[in-house]
Design a protein around this motif. Structure first.
Motif, PDB file in Angstrom:
ATOM      1  N   TRP A 151      40.371  49.816  52.749  1.00 21.34           N
ATOM      2  CA  TRP A 151      39.512  49.514  53.889  1.00 21.34           C
ATOM      3  C   TRP A 151      38.037  49.449  53.526  1.00 21.34           C
ATOM      4  O   TRP A 151      37.288  48.621  54.075  1.00 21.34           O
ATOM      5  N   LEU A 152      37.583  50.313  52.634  1.00 19.37           N
ATOM      6  CA  LEU A 152      36.178  50.259  52.232  1.00 19.37           C
ATOM      7  C   LEU A 152      35.863  48.932  51.563  1.00 19.37           C
ATOM      8  O   LEU A 152      34.842  48.286  51.863  1.00 19.37           O
ATOM      9  N   SER A 153      36.743  48.511  50.665  1.00 19.88           N
ATOM     10  CA  SER A 153      36.535  47.231  49.983  1.00 19.88           C
ATOM     11  C   SER A 153      36.572  46.075  50.976  1.00 19.88           C
ATOM     12  O   SER A 153      35.769  45.137  50.879  1.00 19.88           O
ATOM     13  N   LEU A 154      37.483  46.139  51.931  1.00 22.33           N
ATOM     14  CA  LEU A 154      37.565  45.086  52.941  1.00 22.33           C
ATOM     15  C   LEU A 154      36.273  44.996  53.740  1.00 22.33           C
ATOM     16  O   LEU A 154      35.753  43.894  53.981  1.00 22.33           O
ATOM     17  N   GLY A 155      35.732  46.136  54.144  1.00 25.32           N
ATOM     18  CA  GLY A 155      34.498  46.132  54.917  1.00 25.32           C
ATOM     19  C   GLY A 155      33.313  45.616  54.120  1.00 25.32           C
ATOM     20  O   GLY A 155      32.499  44.826  54.630  1.00 25.32           O
ATOM     21  N   VAL A 156      33.208  46.036  52.851  1.00 24.34           N
ATOM     22  CA  VAL A 156      32.087  45.598  52.021  1.00 24.34           C
ATOM     23  C   VAL A 156      32.168  44.104  51.743  1.00 24.34           C
ATOM     24  O   VAL A 156      31.165  43.382  51.848  1.00 24.34           O
ATOM     25  N   VAL A 157      33.354  43.618  51.388  1.00 25.02           N
ATOM     26  CA  VAL A 157      33.503  42.191  51.079  1.00 25.02           C
ATOM     27  C   VAL A 157      33.239  41.337  52.317  1.00 25.02           C
ATOM     28  O   VAL A 157      32.536  40.318  52.247  1.00 25.02           O
ATOM     29  N   GLU A 196      38.837  45.482  43.771  1.00 23.88           N
ATOM     30  CA  GLU A 196      39.697  46.514  44.342  1.00 23.88           C
ATOM     31  C   GLU A 196      40.493  45.986  45.533  1.00 23.88           C
ATOM     32  O   GLU A 196      41.647  46.375  45.739  1.00 23.88           O
ATOM     33  N   LEU A 197      39.889  45.116  46.313  1.00 27.05           N
ATOM     34  CA  LEU A 197      40.609  44.521  47.444  1.00 27.05           C
ATOM     35  C   LEU A 197      41.806  43.716  46.941  1.00 27.05           C
ATOM     36  O   LEU A 197      42.907  43.795  47.510  1.00 27.05           O
ATOM     37  N   ILE A 198      41.601  42.950  45.880  1.00 27.87           N
ATOM     38  CA  ILE A 198      42.686  42.159  45.296  1.00 27.87           C
ATOM     39  C   ILE A 198      43.737  43.074  44.680  1.00 27.87           C
ATOM     40  O   ILE A 198      44.948  42.847  44.831  1.00 27.87           O
ATOM     41  N   HIS A 252      27.953  54.039  36.699  1.00 27.64           N
ATOM     42  CA  HIS A 252      28.918  54.198  37.782  1.00 27.64           C
ATOM     43  C   HIS A 252      28.266  53.889  39.131  1.00 27.64           C
ATOM     44  O   HIS A 252      28.869  53.234  39.996  1.00 27.64           O
ATOM     45  N   LYS A 253      27.021  54.319  39.324  1.00 22.07           N
ATOM     46  CA  LYS A 253      26.303  54.018  40.569  1.00 22.07           C
ATOM     47  C   LYS A 253      26.023  52.520  40.690  1.00 22.07           C
ATOM     48  O   LYS A 253      26.078  51.963  41.784  1.00 22.07           O
ATOM     49  N   ILE A 254      25.727  51.897  39.556  1.00 22.25           N
ATOM     50  CA  ILE A 254      25.502  50.444  39.575  1.00 22.25           C
ATOM     51  C   ILE A 254      26.781  49.720  39.966  1.00 22.25           C
ATOM     52  O   ILE A 254      26.754  48.749  40.744  1.00 22.25           O
ATOM     53  N   CYS A 255      27.907  50.183  39.446  1.00 25.06           N
ATOM     54  CA  CYS A 255      29.191  49.570  39.792  1.00 25.06           C
ATOM     55  C   CYS A 255      29.486  49.717  41.288  1.00 25.06           C
ATOM     56  O   CYS A 255      30.010  48.785  41.911  1.00 25.06           O
ATOM     57  N   LEU A 256      29.141  50.865  41.854  1.00 22.74           N
ATOM     58  CA  LEU A 256      29.382  51.080  43.278  1.00 22.74           C
ATOM     59  C   LEU A 256      28.490  50.204  44.134  1.00 22.74           C
ATOM     60  O   LEU A 256      28.825  49.906  45.292  1.00 22.74           O
ATOM     61  N   ALA A 257      27.350  49.773  43.598  1.00 20.90           N
ATOM     62  CA  ALA A 257      26.446  48.886  44.341  1.00 20.90           C
ATOM     63  C   ALA A 257      26.761  47.414  44.106  1.00 20.90           C
ATOM     64  O   ALA A 257      26.098  46.540  44.692  1.00 20.90           O
ATOM     65  N   ASN A 258      27.749  47.128  43.287  1.00 20.94           N
ATOM     66  CA  ASN A 258      28.118  45.762  42.928  1.00 20.94           C
ATOM     67  C   ASN A 258      29.176  45.237  43.898  1.00 20.94           C
ATOM     68  O   ASN A 258      30.280  45.781  43.956  1.00 20.94           O
ATOM     69  N   PRO A 259      28.899  44.173  44.665  1.00 20.83           N
ATOM     70  CA  PRO A 259      29.915  43.654  45.591  1.00 20.83           C
ATOM     71  C   PRO A 259      31.195  43.201  44.904  1.00 20.83           C
ATOM     72  O   PRO A 259      32.281  43.282  45.486  1.00 20.83           O
ATOM     73  N   PHE A 260      31.078  42.737  43.656  1.00 15.24           N
ATOM     74  CA  PHE A 260      32.267  42.272  42.946  1.00 15.24           C
ATOM     75  C   PHE A 260      33.245  43.418  42.697  1.00 15.24           C
ATOM     76  O   PHE A 260      34.453  43.191  42.602  1.00 15.24           O
ATOM     77  N   THR A 261      32.747  44.646  42.595  1.00 18.51           N
ATOM     78  CA  THR A 261      33.620  45.813  42.448  1.00 18.51           C
ATOM     79  C   THR A 261      34.626  45.886  43.585  1.00 18.51           C
ATOM     80  O   THR A 261      35.823  46.101  43.377  1.00 18.51           O
ATOM     81  N   LEU A 281      47.036  36.793  49.044  1.00 13.74           N
ATOM     82  CA  LEU A 281      46.358  35.562  49.431  1.00 13.74           C
ATOM     83  C   LEU A 281      45.149  35.806  50.344  1.00 13.74           C
ATOM     84  O   LEU A 281      44.063  35.255  50.096  1.00 13.74           O
ATOM     85  N   PRO A 282      45.260  36.619  51.421  1.00 16.02           N
ATOM     86  CA  PRO A 282      44.063  36.868  52.234  1.00 16.02           C
ATOM     87  C   PRO A 282      42.935  37.528  51.449  1.00 16.02           C
ATOM     88  O   PRO A 282      41.757  37.225  51.678  1.00 16.02           O
ATOM     89  N   ALA A 283      43.286  38.430  50.524  1.00 14.59           N
ATOM     90  CA  ALA A 283      42.250  39.076  49.715  1.00 14.59           C
ATOM     91  C   ALA A 283      41.566  38.064  48.804  1.00 14.59           C
ATOM     92  O   ALA A 283      40.342  38.110  48.618  1.00 14.59           O
ATOM     93  N   LEU A 284      42.334  37.161  48.219  1.00 18.33           N
ATOM     94  CA  LEU A 284      41.748  36.109  47.388  1.00 18.33           C
ATOM     95  C   LEU A 284      40.839  35.216  48.212  1.00 18.33           C
ATOM     96  O   LEU A 284      39.745  34.821  47.759  1.00 18.33           O
ATOM     97  N   PHE A 285      41.273  34.895  49.420  1.00 21.06           N
ATOM     98  CA  PHE A 285      40.481  34.008  50.273  1.00 21.06           C
ATOM     99  C   PHE A 285      39.148  34.661  50.645  1.00 21.06           C
ATOM    100  O   PHE A 285      38.080  34.039  50.514  1.00 21.06           O
ATOM    101  N   LEU A 286      39.190  35.908  51.100  1.00 22.00           N
ATOM    102  CA  LEU A 286      37.965  36.580  51.526  1.00 22.00           C
ATOM    103  C   LEU A 286      37.034  36.817  50.338  1.00 22.00           C
ATOM    104  O   LEU A 286      35.809  36.603  50.449  1.00 22.00           O
ATOM    105  N   SER A 287      37.581  37.237  49.214  1.00 15.26           N
ATOM    106  CA  SER A 287      36.751  37.444  48.026  1.00 15.26           C
ATOM    107  C   SER A 287      36.148  36.123  47.545  1.00 15.26           C
ATOM    108  O   SER A 287      34.976  36.074  47.144  1.00 15.26           O
ATOM    109  N   GLY A 288      36.943  35.053  47.581  1.00 14.64           N
ATOM    110  CA  GLY A 288      36.424  33.751  47.198  1.00 14.64           C
ATOM    111  C   GLY A 288      35.323  33.276  48.121  1.00 14.64           C
ATOM    112  O   GLY A 288      34.337  32.677  47.670  1.00 14.64           O
ATOM    113  N   MET A 289      35.455  33.552  49.421  1.00  7.69           N
ATOM    114  CA  MET A 289      34.407  33.179  50.365  1.00  7.69           C
ATOM    115  C   MET A 289      33.113  33.922  50.057  1.00  7.69           C
ATOM    116  O   MET A 289      32.014  33.344  50.115  1.00  7.69           O
TER     117      MET A 289
END
Length: 291
Positions: free
Chosen positions: A253-259, A241-243, A228-237, A169-177
């Motif tokens: 943690w990397l996904s949490l920080g980026v999102v 992963e956070l979800i 692959h580099k484009i995917c790494l620059a994509n916030p949705f990636t 749920l927290p991951a969905l909330f932060l990603s949705g925000m």
């Protein structure tokens, strides 16, 4: 001859004192914005159905066809081999959040063209609070859609650990925000409702397919290092992963920080864009665009 001094109190006129807004007033405003968005969603049944049809098609049809073609190795957070439909479920949850965030931006453009946006933005509440309230309303609706999808997937046999339905749920909330903030920023750049579909096609589909929603990043790297580099620059990636990790009670943690960082960045840009003195919306009004 000097003008007579005005009396402090004119007979029959009572000076008005404005009450300073407190927490209760902000909560009432938030409740009104969220309730309006929820009622709009309930009255648009086709919106709810379409939000489920897209991920369910991938789950029921494409996953069955790709199961033998796209094998998934043992990669975190999985401790064993998983079926393809299990792997893509977090990505399909992200798909719902992505489309819902863009749908919220569509409603912003519609409200601006119909004049409803002015009614909201002339409110004495701070503009940043109104925009955040709009985001919270959109995220609430999108999370409800995600859990409706997870219920259908559960009956189909695609199940996560029981605790995962809570830890995600927290991951969905932060990603949705993050996705709602991105949609809100894009809505400030869209001049007319007719231009929405074209601009969204340059955001939704590249953002979704250039991510690990449908296939692992290591497979993308084997096929195309540039992609692959484009995917790494994509916030949705990182949202996907956070979800994915949250379903198994883990934090990437990397996904949490980026999102979290992208959420703050997109929201700040949207607040500036909707600022009446320097925002993009004001420029559209000055140049003859719809307000």
């Amino acid at each position: 001859m000097s003008a007579p001094a005005m009396p402090d109190k004119v007979a029959g006129v009572i000076p008005v004192k404005f009450e300073k807004f407190g927490l209760r007033h902000y909560l009432i405003c938030l409740k009104g914005v969220v309730l309006r968005e929820c009622l709009r969603f309930l009255h648009q049944r086709e919106r709810f159905i379409s939000s489920l049809v897209r991920p369910l098609i991938w789950l029921f049809i494409f996953a069955a066809g790709f199961r033998q073609v796209l094998g998934v190795s043992i990669i975190p957070p999985y401790k064993t081999y998983v079926l393809y439909e299990v792997y893509i479920t977090p990505g399909l949850c992200g798909m719902i959040l992505l489309f819902s965030g863009m749908q919220s931006s569509l409603s912003m453009v519609y409200d601006r063209e119909m004049g409803n946006m002015r009614t909201l933005l002339v409110s004495p509440f701070p503009r940043w609070f109104l925009l955040v309230s709009k985001m919270l309303a959109g995220v609430s609706v999108s999370i409800a859609q995600v859990y409706a999808f997870l219920i259908v997937a559960w009956f189909w046999g695609v199940k996560a650990p029981p605790i995962g339905y809570l830890t995600v749920l927290p991951a969905l909330f932060l990603s949705g925000m993050m996705l709602c903030a991105l949609g809100m920023l894009l809505s400030s750049m869209i001049k007319q409702l007719e231009n929405f579909a074209g601009i969204m096609n340059f955001v939704i589909f590249p953002g979704y397919f250039a991510s690990p929603a449908l296939y692992p990043l290591w497979r993308i790297q084997e096929a195309s290092p540039l992609l692959h580099k484009i995917c790494l620059a994509n916030p949705f990636t990182y949202a996907v992963e956070l979800i994915r990790f949250a379903f198994y009670g883990q934090i990437e943690w990397l996904s949490l920080g980026v999102v979290a960082g992208c959420t703050v960045l997109f929201l700040a840009a949207a607040i500036i864009a909707y600022d009446p003195s320097r925002g993009l919306v004001t420029r559209k009004q000055d140049t003859g665009g719809n307000g």
